[in-house]
Design a protein around this motif. Structure first.
Motif: not given
Length: 410
Positions: A191-192, A213-217, A261-266, A324-328
């Motif tokens: 994903f990354e 990315a869509d598949e793994i997300g 973090w990755l889910l926020h990005r995607w 993670a908290w940066l993405s939040v």
């Protein structure tokens, strides 16, 4: 993404200022201590590639070279260049790419897992984790210096993964023929890698990386995250159901932070509010149940009922907590929620700095005991990627919330 300081004025929040202060200390450590050490002592300038570990006397240790470490170190030096490091980043990246081409890439387009410095393969069996970091390192090198051949290599690696190890439902098998358990962790790094290629500026392969990315997300949202409890388990059977017994109950706070973090990005790229919400929930669960308040660090493992399983604390979960908290903070709907997130960024960064070694400048302690002391062991090169990525995120996100300058007219 040159990492320049934001000089806070009186209108900036105390939480944001604390986070910026932590960022500045980490950037100084990376530029002045870590990168010089790992370029001089941590890089094999004679045989090629990078050493796996540095001991407590700043001496490299010779061990079988893992492709995952080669990919990670390429990322480290490529990212250092984007952050503004004035050292030999281009040379360091080229050094890694040369070794990768010569020693880590099998003729069939898959990644060799381990090899000797002379290129002799020690383990050429397919490993999803090594494949992910090979593609990730190639994306970082391409971002640093676009080379269509790197894009072609990564695209071919993805094609081989899909043709040889594709799971019937979604994601990938561990081996062919199948072996169990299936793991969430390599998928996280695939994903990354796919998100890194999406951001790289590569054009011809964009559709396939977006599709990956869509598949793994979606696999994460549908299978890895428990819809009732919100936890993310590590190990699965062949149908993407948690493994029976204790194996299927393992939860890692560090990985929940990293997936968040990755889910926020995607989710941000795709406008997927469900992904962002799932990421926020993962962060809250990991922070509530996976942090030792006494030590101020994230520990290794929980059971799926959120009771502690392993209270040792490795370095890398601290970096994922920062990200993670940066993405939040980035997605926070109110200033109040954003300031709470920045407070946690500062706390997580403070926890990370506890690991930075004082006896070997530029190295670190890898594992913290329950009493807050560290095991006496070499520093693994693999962890520098985690620290560099956290610093890069701090340099990218924190300036977005810098107070704008006001020009007074008297």
């Amino acid at each position: 993404m040159n990492c320049e300081r934001n000089d806070p004025d009186d209108r900036s929040s105390p939480a944001w200022r604390l986070a910026c202060s932590e960022r500045d200390q980490l950037v100084a450590w990376l530029f002045d201590k870590a990168l010089p050490l790992w370029w001089t002592s941590g890089t094999d300038h004679a045989a090629g590639g990078y050493f796996e570990k540095i001991d407590r006397r700043s001496k490299p240790l010779e061990e079988p070279r893992r492709t995952r470490v080669v990919g990670r170190q390429i990322y480290v030096f490529a990212t250092a260049k984007t952050l503004g490091w004035t050292g030999p980043a281009d040379e360091a990246v080229a050094h890694g790419i040369d070794f990768f081409r010569r020693c880590c890439l099998a003729p069939d387009g898959t990644a060799v897992s381990t090899c000797r410095p002379d290129g002799t393969s020690l383990n050429s069996s397919f490993d999803l984790y090594d494949q992910a970091f090979a593609m990730f390192g190639l994306a970082a090198a391409f971002t640093c210096k676009p080379d269509r051949d790197l894009e072609a290599i990564a695209s071919r690696m993805l094609d081989r993964m899909r043709s040889g190890w594709r799971h019937p439902e979604s994601g990938f098998e561990e081996s062919n023929p199948r072996s169990l358990p299936l793991r969430a962790n390599p998928h996280m790094h695939i994903f990354e890698a796919s998100l890194a290629w999406m951001a790289s500026g590569a054009t011809s392969s964009q559709p396939e990386w977006c599709a990956l990315a869509d598949e793994i997300g979606q696999l994460c949202l549908r299978r890895f995250i428990d819809s009732d409890s919100g936890v993310l388990r590590e190990l699965y059977d062949g149908d993407w159901k948690p493994m029976p017994g204790e194996a299927g109950r393992i939860v890692e706070p560090g990985h929940m932070f990293e997936w968040a973090w990755l889910l926020h990005r995607w989710g941000g790229l795709r406008g997927d509010t469900a992904a962002v919400a799932a990421g926020r929930r993962l962060v809250q669960i990991a922070e509530t149940h996976g942090i030792d308040a006494q030590r101020g660090v994230a520990f290794n493992e929980l059971w799926d009922d959120l009771t502690p399983k392993d209270r040792m604390a490795r370095l890398w979960p601290q970096t994922e907590r920062i990200k993670a908290w940066l993405s939040v903070a980035h997605s926070a709907p109110t200033d109040g929620e954003r300031n709470v997130a920045f407070e946690h960024v500062a706390l997580a960064a403070r926890g990370l700095r506890k690991y930075l070694a004082e006896d070997v400048l530029g190295a670190w302690n890898e594992r913290m005991r329950e009493d807050g002391t560290f095991l006496d062991e070499p520093a693994p090169a693999s962890s520098l990627y985690h620290v560099t990525c956290a610093i890069a995120e701090m340099c990218q996100i924190l300036p977005l919330f810098a107070p704008s300058l006001v020009i007074r007219q008297d």
